[in-house]
Design an enzyme around this catalytic site. Sequence first.
Site, short mmCIF file in Angstrom:
data_model
loop_
_atom_site.label_atom_id
_atom_site.label_comp_id
_atom_site.label_asym_id
_atom_site.label_seq_id
_atom_site.Cartn_x
_atom_site.Cartn_y
_atom_site.Cartn_z
N GLY A 134 0.84 -1.19 0.00
CA GLY A 134 0.00 0.00 0.00
C GLY A 134 0.87 1.24 0.00
N ARG B 73 -0.92 -1.40 -6.25
CA ARG B 73 -1.48 -1.62 -7.59
C ARG B 73 -1.10 -0.50 -8.55
NH1 ARG B 73 -7.35 -3.18 -5.19
NH2 ARG B 73 -6.93 -1.17 -4.22
N ASP C 89 -12.79 3.79 15.99
CA ASP C 89 -11.58 4.41 15.45
C ASP C 89 -10.61 4.85 16.55
OD1 ASP C 89 -10.05 5.32 13.20
OD2 ASP C 89 -10.64 7.37 13.66
N HIS D 171 -7.06 3.14 20.88
CA HIS D 171 -6.11 4.09 21.48
C HIS D 171 -6.37 4.32 22.97
CE1 HIS D 171 -4.81 4.65 17.50
NE2 HIS D 171 -5.49 5.72 17.17
#
Length: 576
Positions: free
Chosen positions: A97, A131, A321, A326
């Site tokens: 990535g 990609r 998230d 976290h």
Amino acid sequence: MATHSMIIPSPSSSSSSLATAASPFKETLPLFSRSLTFPRKSLFSQVRLRFFAEKHSQLDTSNGCATNFASLQDSGDQLTEEHVTKGESTLSITVVGASGDLAKKKIFPALFALFYEGCLPQDFSVFGYARTKLTHEELRDMISSTLTCRIDQREKCGDKMEQFLKRCFYHSGQYNSEEDFAELNKKLKEKEAGKISNRLYYLSIPPNIFVDVVRCASLRASSENGWTRVIVEKPFGRDSESSGELTRCLKQYLTEEQIFRIDHYLGKELVENLSVLRFSNLVFEPLWSRNYIRNVQLIFSEDFGTEGRGGYFDQYGIIRDIMQNHLLQILALFAMETPVSLDAEDIRSEKVKVLRSMKPLRLEDVVVGQYKGHNKGGKTYPGYTDDPTVPNHSLTPTFAAAAMFINNARWDGVPFLMKAGKALHTRGAEIRVQFRHVPGNLYKKSFATNLDNATNELVIRVQPDEGIYLRINNKVPGLGMRLDRSDLNLLYRSRYPREIPDAYERLLLDAIEGERRLFIRSDELDAAWDLFTPALKELEEKKIIPELYPYGSRGPVGAHYLASKYNVRWGDLGEA
């Protein structure tokens, strides 16, 4: 260095016959590990590189998929430096990535910082895989645009940049193509030039393609004579079920020791300093319990919205998230008992004990919000659903506040309050520890009716302007008796002029070393999801409508009602 030989004892005849009759290995070869320990050239303590000397065998897993056996030996056992010949190994780091924002803004700059500090092995290479069709030079141009000399502003590091960029290469391929990973393997072998090869894969990709990449890399591009490790970025699923399924699929191709689940907040300087502050200072350790601490607040805020990334964020929301990973990880570090040692497994086991001592979050102890458009100072700020990538009627929370409790002898009855949100009035992350009032309180009248002003408070600011300060009460100079609150502070930028390493630098170096202390174990992940999954399902099934709050505000009013329910006042209210 003198040459040392190592004798591998032959197996007994009985064990040999058993191996011949029932061994799952395609070939039986002697395996042994070697490791090197030497001082780092930087502020870090040591770099440990582990190698395996013999060719690897293939081990079939329960589903018939081959696993890299050599990397299964990545146990961290060490021999002495005298058994290692200098320059016999190489490190290959593949960023999967590589064309994404995380790779450009964080991973490549962190690798350069490690190279600049002399923390990477002498023989290493960095490969980008994605990609997108790019040449080596195009990748280098992309990387160079994000590299800075922030480590030492007095020194120009242009030469270092050039040296680093020459070690960077690119391979374009599909994430689910074994053939493309086989081609990557050929390029890696060319750079490794027959040396013992250690390979680290960083998966900077969406979680829905983790398993495809791990399968292809494991079957076609694993090290044949060294270790193979994989760093996995959050989110690790959406709930207990999907997280467990992801872990099960990854373990078809990797062992737990090969999987490094990264939470970059655990690599932040002040989070790592949390256990040092507590366990190495006698002044704090006796106070770290329900007897002296009234409440603990873990606060995270961003002063910007989704900024075009709403489509991705909308799949998860602020609880998944930020809060479930976290903030919960910081809570576990804060509340854990003294570990037996600083060994990774001892620390992670204590964190798991904390998580298992907690009851799942109840819906009545959660407040959710979503930011709306707002005009301020002649400027218009968009609401969450104004983001073109977000559905018009989305109920995904961009703000959440929650109250959690730890049911053990140390923390019984102490509320741990979490608050996290986007598009708030400020950017920051901090831990606030509010202590109990002094018994008797001789100076109660000096504070009028607001006893919160008399509360001692320890604040650990994770970001920005890292620092630790302790709020105490003192007398204002003069003839009268007037009390005031003052801060005893340790501001890192004032005390330590050296640049603080980025969290990704520390975590990447730990993964290279095989140090797992700051990475998340599978049972720890399971325990974390068990705490949040029931409330998340209720929020979605009951279609709870989030309370709207203006962009740039302090968040929804409901968060203050939640705090007052437990006789708590948010500690950040008195700050800009």
